[in-house]
Design a protein around this motif. Structure first.
Motif: not given
Length: 324
Positions: A231-239, A269-272, A280-281
């Motif tokens: 959860r600290e890596i990803y924003t919670g958004q998906y497509r 993915v969160k920025e950075g 990651v693309v």
């Protein structure tokens, strides 16, 4: 039932799709959200010895064959250790593994027999799956150690030429004194489905079932179970980039079908952040495990749905143990 589905006109399907689209929520569809011999001559004897009568000529055994679509196909009997199966005479045969067999037509079609060490699924099923550029028809009987599996595969362009032969061959498989696939099973087919107005619709009888909303639920349930470090890596958004048919079962339920759809999902993915082992693309990453939605129905109405997250490491046999 499949005949009824295929008989629907394009216009009728379009009407169903349009009606479903009007009822669907505006957010449903592809986009971004947050939370399978003759006897030897008797030599002349002295007159004092009575000559035994000659043995009658043995009639040659009739050749084995399979009749598929009105065509008689000459076959040979391939025998393994404790099992046998009819194989077309023109096909090549070879041993596979410790006690399996691989049979090839020479033009892309193959049939194989193997014995699995067992799985958590103890019943019998038939599975049809998309194998990328073709189809795979799998017969399985869960019998603990040494569970028989018969699989036929062919390119998509040749599937109609070989699928009925695969069924006929599988029904001749004999293990010991039993023929595990001799019964007249309902053979699964690719269901009648299509993408319409940004949604994936499964046609059942005269109704359409929107797959997208249940697939979204499965994805979000999966994400809610992520550990804190993810959860600290990803924003919670998906497509969802694509939502397509992957597999169909018969035999898992008494009087029904199970159609399985696969969601091609990416997660923001969160920025950075730089997750290990993930490509990651443009801030979007795809994970190793895919999200599948199993839809249980009787051909006319959906009974239930079930989401499964897996890399299909154990194939469609392992998937069956997840949903049965």
């Amino acid at each position: 039932m499949w005949e009824k589905l295929k008989a629907l006109s394009t216009g009728a399907k379009a009407g169903i799709a349009g009606g479903v689209a009007l009822l669907a929520a505006a957010g449903i569809g592809l986009g971004i959200w947050q939370p399978w011999n003759q006897p030897e001559d008797v030599p002349d004897q002295p007159d004092t010895v009575q000559q035994e009568p000659a043995q009658p000529e043995k009639k040659p055994e009739k050749g084995l064959s399979l009749t598929v679509g009105g065509e008689k196909i000459p076959c040979v009997l391939y025998e393994g250790a404790g099992w046998s199966i009819y194989v077309p005479e023109s096909w090549t045969t070879e041993k596979m593994g410790e006690n399996g067999g691989l049979f090839s037509s020479g033009d892309g079609a193959q049939m194989s027999v193997r014995f699995e060490p067992g799985s958590n699924y103890s019943g019998t099923f038939v599975n049809l799956s998309d194998s990328g550029n073709g189809r795979l028809l799998q017969f399985y009987q869960g019998a603990g150690e040494g569970s028989p599996v018969a699989e036929g595969s062919a390119p998509q362009s040749m599937w109609n030429q070989y699928n009925r032969l695969f069924i006929a061959m599988a029904r001749t498989l004999t293990v010991g004194d039993e023929k595990p696939f001799a019964e007249s099973y309902i053979i699964p087919q690719e269901p009648d489905w299509q993408e319409a107005e940004g949604m994936t619709i499964l046609f059942l009888d005269k109704d359409g079932f929107v797959v997208d909303d249940k697939a979204q639920e499965a994805i979000e349930t999966y994400m809610q179970g992520w550990p804190t470090e993810d959860r600290e890596i990803y924003t919670g958004q998906y497509r969802i980039n694509a939502l397509e048919w992957a597999s169909s079962y018969t035999g898992l339920t008494k009087d029904g079908y199970v159609d399985v759809f696969r969601a091609d999902v990416q997660y923001r993915v969160k920025e950075g952040a730089a997750p290990e082992g993930v490509t990651v693309v443009n801030s979007w990453a795809g994970l190793e495990d895919d999200v599948y939605l199993a839809i249980f129905h009787d051909g006319g109405a959906v009974n239930k749905t079930q989401g499964v997250v897996t890399s299909l490491e154990n194939g469609w046999i392992g998937f069956a143990s997840e949903i049965a």
